[in-house]
Scaffold this motif. Sequence first.
Motif, PDB file in Angstrom:
ATOM      1  N   SER A 195     -21.848 103.480 -41.863  1.00 50.17           N
ATOM      2  CA  SER A 195     -22.652 104.506 -42.549  1.00 50.17           C
ATOM      3  C   SER A 195     -23.950 104.804 -41.804  1.00 50.17           C
ATOM      4  N   LEU A 196     -24.334 103.926 -40.873  1.00 45.32           N
ATOM      5  CA  LEU A 196     -25.573 104.131 -40.128  1.00 45.32           C
ATOM      6  C   LEU A 196     -25.361 104.972 -38.874  1.00 45.32           C
ATOM      7  N   GLY A 197     -24.124 105.410 -38.656  1.00 41.11           N
ATOM      8  CA  GLY A 197     -23.871 106.328 -37.549  1.00 41.11           C
ATOM      9  C   GLY A 197     -23.751 105.632 -36.209  1.00 41.11           C
ATOM     10  N   ASP A 198     -24.104 106.360 -35.161  1.00 39.05           N
ATOM     11  CA  ASP A 198     -23.872 105.900 -33.784  1.00 39.05           C
ATOM     12  C   ASP A 198     -25.005 104.991 -33.313  1.00 39.05           C
ATOM     13  N   LEU A 199     -25.063 103.806 -33.895  1.00 35.66           N
ATOM     14  CA  LEU A 199     -26.086 102.821 -33.533  1.00 35.66           C
ATOM     15  C   LEU A 199     -25.400 101.499 -33.216  1.00 35.66           C
ATOM     16  N   PRO A 200     -26.084 100.603 -32.486  1.00 37.25           N
ATOM     17  CA  PRO A 200     -25.469  99.310 -32.129  1.00 37.25           C
ATOM     18  C   PRO A 200     -25.438  98.344 -33.318  1.00 37.25           C
ATOM     19  N   VAL A 201     -24.682  98.726 -34.352  1.00 39.08           N
ATOM     20  CA  VAL A 201     -24.582  97.933 -35.581  1.00 39.08           C
ATOM     21  C   VAL A 201     -23.121  97.624 -35.868  1.00 39.08           C
ATOM     22  N   ARG A 202     -22.833  96.340 -36.132  1.00 40.97           N
ATOM     23  CA  ARG A 202     -21.480  95.933 -36.520  1.00 40.97           C
ATOM     24  C   ARG A 202     -21.526  95.198 -37.845  1.00 40.97           C
ATOM     25  N   GLY A 203     -20.427  95.201 -38.555  1.00 33.23           N
ATOM     26  CA  GLY A 203     -20.336  94.473 -39.808  1.00 33.23           C
ATOM     27  C   GLY A 203     -19.367  93.311 -39.698  1.00 33.23           C
ATOM     28  N   ALA A 204     -19.648  92.234 -40.432  1.00 37.39           N
ATOM     29  CA  ALA A 204     -18.770  91.058 -40.442  1.00 37.39           C
ATOM     30  C   ALA A 204     -19.108  90.245 -41.686  1.00 37.39           C
ATOM     31  N   ASP A 205     -18.331  89.187 -41.928  1.00 30.56           N
ATOM     32  CA  ASP A 205     -18.668  88.336 -43.071  1.00 30.56           C
ATOM     33  C   ASP A 205     -19.917  87.519 -42.737  1.00 30.56           C
ATOM     34  N   ASN A 206     -20.586  87.030 -43.793  1.00 27.58           N
ATOM     35  CA  ASN A 206     -21.874  86.345 -43.620  1.00 27.58           C
ATOM     36  C   ASN A 206     -21.810  85.182 -42.635  1.00 27.58           C
ATOM     37  N   ALA A 207     -20.725  84.404 -42.673  1.00 29.29           N
ATOM     38  CA  ALA A 207     -20.631  83.235 -41.802  1.00 29.29           C
ATOM     39  C   ALA A 207     -20.588  83.643 -40.330  1.00 29.29           C
TER      40      ALA A 207
END
Length: 219
Positions: free
Chosen positions: A50-62
Motif C-alpha cells: 500500500s506504500l507504493g514503489d518504496l523499499p518496503v517488504r512485509g513479513a511475519d514479526n519473527a
Amino acid sequence: MGDDVDGLTIGILGGTGDQGKGLARRFALAGHPVLIGSRNAGRAEEAAASLGDLPVRGADNAAVASEADVVIVAVPWEGHRATLESLRSELAGKIVVDCVNPLGFDKQGAYPLAVEEGSAAQQAAAVLPDSRVVAAFHHVSAVLLLDPAVERVDLDVLVLGDDRAATDLVQALANRIPGARGVYGGRLRNAYQIEALTANLISINRRYKAHAGIRITDV
C-alpha cells in the motif's frame, strides 16, 4: 554516533497500523530498507504494497525481528508484552525502539494507563534483557507521516534510554525524517510521562483540529 545510520534495515513490529506504516514510509523515503511486521504475514505484505514503489517488504514479526538491524515496536498496547516475549531470542543484541503509548479512552477522551513496570518502554526492557531498549517516536502524527502532501514533519522526537550509543543512533534516525529532530530526553525510567503526554496531545488535536507535535526550546 553522528549520522552513520546509512543503509540500516529498519523493522517495524505492528507495522500494519497507521503509526507503523507512517514511520515505514518516511524511513523508506530516506533510503532505508524497511520491513513491516505483523502476526499475519499476508497483512504485512498488503501494508507494504500500500506504500507504493518504496523499499518496503512485509513479513511475519519473527522474520522482521530476525532480519532488521533496528526494530521499532508499534504494536497495540494490549499485545505489547506477549509480542515481545515471543520475540526475545530474535531481538537479542538489537536496538529495540519502543513507541507504544499505554492509553485508555472514555467519554472524556484519552488518559494514560498505569503500567506495572512504570512504562511501556520499561516493560520492554524487562521482557528483553538482552536487547538495547530505547523509547522514541511517541508523538509523531501518523496522519502527517502518511500524507504525501506533507514534505516536512515539524516536531522534535524525544529519545530516552540508558545506552548512550543506542540513543545517539536513534536520534540520528529521527533526523532522517525531514523536519524532525532527535533530542535526548533522559533515562528509560522517565519514559512514563513521555508516553502519558500523548493523551494531552490527543486532547489538543481534538480541540484545535490539529496534528500537534512537541518542540523543545533552547537546544
